[in-house]
Design an enzyme around this catalytic site. Structure first.
Site, short mmCIF file in Angstrom:
data_model
loop_
_atom_site.label_atom_id
_atom_site.label_comp_id
_atom_site.label_asym_id
_atom_site.label_seq_id
_atom_site.Cartn_x
_atom_site.Cartn_y
_atom_site.Cartn_z
N TYR A 106 -39.63 -41.65 5.62
CA TYR A 106 -39.38 -43.02 6.09
C TYR A 106 -39.96 -44.03 5.09
O TYR A 106 -39.30 -45.00 4.71
CB TYR A 106 -40.00 -43.25 7.48
CG TYR A 106 -39.95 -44.71 7.90
CD1 TYR A 106 -38.75 -45.27 8.32
CD2 TYR A 106 -41.08 -45.52 7.82
CE1 TYR A 106 -38.68 -46.62 8.66
CE2 TYR A 106 -41.02 -46.86 8.16
CZ TYR A 106 -39.81 -47.41 8.58
OH TYR A 106 -39.74 -48.75 8.89
N ARG A 163 -42.81 -51.21 18.37
CA ARG A 163 -42.46 -50.37 17.22
C ARG A 163 -43.53 -49.29 17.03
O ARG A 163 -44.70 -49.54 17.24
CB ARG A 163 -42.36 -51.22 15.94
CG ARG A 163 -41.27 -52.27 15.98
CD ARG A 163 -41.07 -52.88 14.60
NE ARG A 163 -42.28 -53.58 14.13
CZ ARG A 163 -42.39 -54.90 14.05
NH1 ARG A 163 -41.39 -55.67 14.41
NH2 ARG A 163 -43.50 -55.45 13.61
N PHE A 223 -48.17 -57.74 -11.79
CA PHE A 223 -47.24 -57.68 -10.67
C PHE A 223 -47.42 -56.39 -9.87
O PHE A 223 -47.36 -56.39 -8.64
CB PHE A 223 -45.82 -57.78 -11.23
CG PHE A 223 -44.73 -57.75 -10.20
CD1 PHE A 223 -44.41 -58.89 -9.46
CD2 PHE A 223 -43.98 -56.60 -9.98
CE1 PHE A 223 -43.39 -58.86 -8.51
CE2 PHE A 223 -42.97 -56.57 -9.04
CZ PHE A 223 -42.67 -57.71 -8.30
#
Length: 352
Positions: A106, A163, A223
Site C-alpha cells: 500500500y 480510516r 528537496f
C-alpha cells in the site's frame, strides 16, 4: 521545477479522487484506473467532488495542458507513475491492510511510486546520475519511510475519520479492534504496538542514507533530505509516547526550521539521524516485546551514521544565502499560516 510541480498537482488530483468518500466505488474505481489517460484529454475535469482540494479536479484542464507542454521524457514518467498508482489505489479501496507485506505494498502505491517517479525525473533532467532513477528499491524506501511515519503519527486522526492504515498482522497481537488502542485501559499494549511499527519504519533508514549519498545536485539534495530528517525526528517524538493515542504529536516549529537549515549535506544528515536514533535508543523499555529488534536496527543505522561509516559520500556546500533563504521560507510559512487562521476565525465570527 515545472515537471516536479505538475507531477505534484497530477498526483494531488488523483489522491483527491481516492480520498473522496462521496464518490461511489462503481464510479471511483474506473476513474482511478483511467486517470492517466485524462492527462491527454484537454477537456476532462470533475466537478462533483466534495473534498477540500477539489479545485485540482475542477481546473484539471489547466494542469493537463501544462503537462502536455512538458518534454516527452517528463510526460512519460508522470503518466506511467500515475497509471501504476491509480491501479494500486483502486486495489486497496476494496480491501484492508492486513499483513506487513500488504502495508509495504500500500505504501509503495501511494508513496514509494512518488519516490521512484521523482528519481526518474531527476535523471531525465540530467541533474543526477542514471543510477538514482534505476535503483527503484532505494527510491521506494524513500517514500515508504515518509508514508509509514505519517501513518504511525496519524493514528488518532485516521480513527476519527474512519480510516485504518495500521497493518492488522501487527495490531491484532495487541487488541481485538484497532480502535481499542485508543482506550485508556489499553494504553500499555497500544504503546507496544506503536513501538513495533516504528521499528518496522526504521528499517528503511539505511536505504534512505544510501540514496541521499548518491545525490550530487544541491537543490535535489535539499528537496529529498528535508522530509526525511523531519520523519526521523517525528518517529523519535512518537516512540514510546502515549500521546499518539490521545492527540497529535508534532515536532516543534523551531526544531523544523533547524532541520531545514542543517540538512544540506550527507554528513549533516547522518549526524541528525544519529542524534534521533540515539534518542529512541535511550527510550527503549527493557520490557518492550520489540526491544531486541529495535536495538538491532539502531545498531545498523549507527554503523552507517558514524563519521567514516561504510558509505560513499559526496560533498555538498551550504552557502549562507541558502540557509537564509530556507529560514525566510519557514518564517513566511509560519506568518501565512497565522494570517490564514486569523482570517478564518474572523470570517467565522462574522458569520455567527
Amino acid at each position: 521545477r515545472h515537471a516536479v510541480c505538475i507531477f505534484y498537482l497530477v498526483l494531488r488530483a488523483l489522491d483527491t479522487i481516492e480520498d473522496d468518500m462521496t464518490i461511489s466505488l462503481d464510479v471511483k474505481v474506473p476513474m482511478l484506473h483511467e486517470f492517466h489517460s485524462y492527462l491527454y484529454q484537454p477537456e476532462w475535469k470533475y466537478t462533483e467532488s466534495k473534498e477540500k482540494d477539489r479545485q485540482v479536479l475542477e481546473d484539471f484542464p489547466t494542469i493537463s495542458m501544462e503537462f502536455r507542454n512538458l518534454s516527452k521524457v517528463y510526460q512519460d514518467v508522470i503518466s506511467d507513475i500515475c497509471h501504476k498508482m491509480g491501479v494500486g489505489m483502486a486495489e486497496f479501496l476494496e480491501k484492508k491492510v492486513d499483513s506487513q507485506h500488504e502495508w509495504d505494498k500500500y505504501c509503495h502505491y501511494v508513496a514509494g511510486l512518488v519516490g521512484i517517479g521523482l528519481s526518474r525525473l531527476f535523471c531525465a533532467s540530467e541533474l543526477e546520475d542514471p543510477i538514482v532513477g534505476q535503483d527503484t528499491e532505494l527510491a521506494n524506501s524513500m517514500g515508504l519511510f515518509l508514508q509509514k511515519t505519517n501513518i504511525i503519527r496519524d493514528y488518532l486522526e485516521d480513527q476519527l475519520e474512519g480510516r485504518e492504515f495500521w497493518p492488522r498482522e501487527v495490531w491484532s497481537r495487541y487488541a481485538k479492534k484497532l480502535s481499542d488502542l485508543a482506550k485508556p485501559e489499553n494504553i500499555d499494549m497500544a504503546v507496544q504496538c506503536l513501538n513495533e511499527l516504528i521499528t518496522n519504519a526504521l528499517q528503511h533508514v539505511p536505504d534512505v542514507l544510501t540514496y541521499l549519498s548518491r545525490l550530487k545536485n544541491q537543490s535535489v539534495f535539499n528537496f529529498c533530505a528535508v522530509p526525511q530528517v523531519m520523519a526521523i525526528a517525528t518517529l523519535a517524538a512518537c516512540y514510546n509516547n502515549k500521546q499518539v493515542f490521545r492527540g497529535v504529536v508534532k515536532i516543534r516549529k523551531g526544531q523544523a526550521v533547524t532541520l531545514m537549515m542543517d540538512a544540506t549535506n550527507t554528513q549533516a544528515v547522518k549526524a541528525i539521524v544519529y542524534q534521533y536514533v540515539e534518542e529512541i535508543y535511550q527510550k527503549i523499555p527493557s520490557t518492550d516485546p520489540s526491544s531486541n529488534k529495535t536495538q538491532q536496527i539502531i545498531a545498523s543505522i549507527r554503523a552507517m551514521s558514524l563519521p567514516g561509516g561504510p558509505m560513499a559520500s559526496r560533498h555538498h556546500y551550504s552557502p549562507i544565502y541558502l540557509s537564509c533563504a530556507m529560514l525566510l521560507a519557514a518564517l513566511s510559512w509560519q506568518y501565512l499560516s497565522t494570517i490564514s487562521k486569523a482570517t478564518e476565525e474572523y470570517v467565522q465570527a462574522g458569520e455567527n
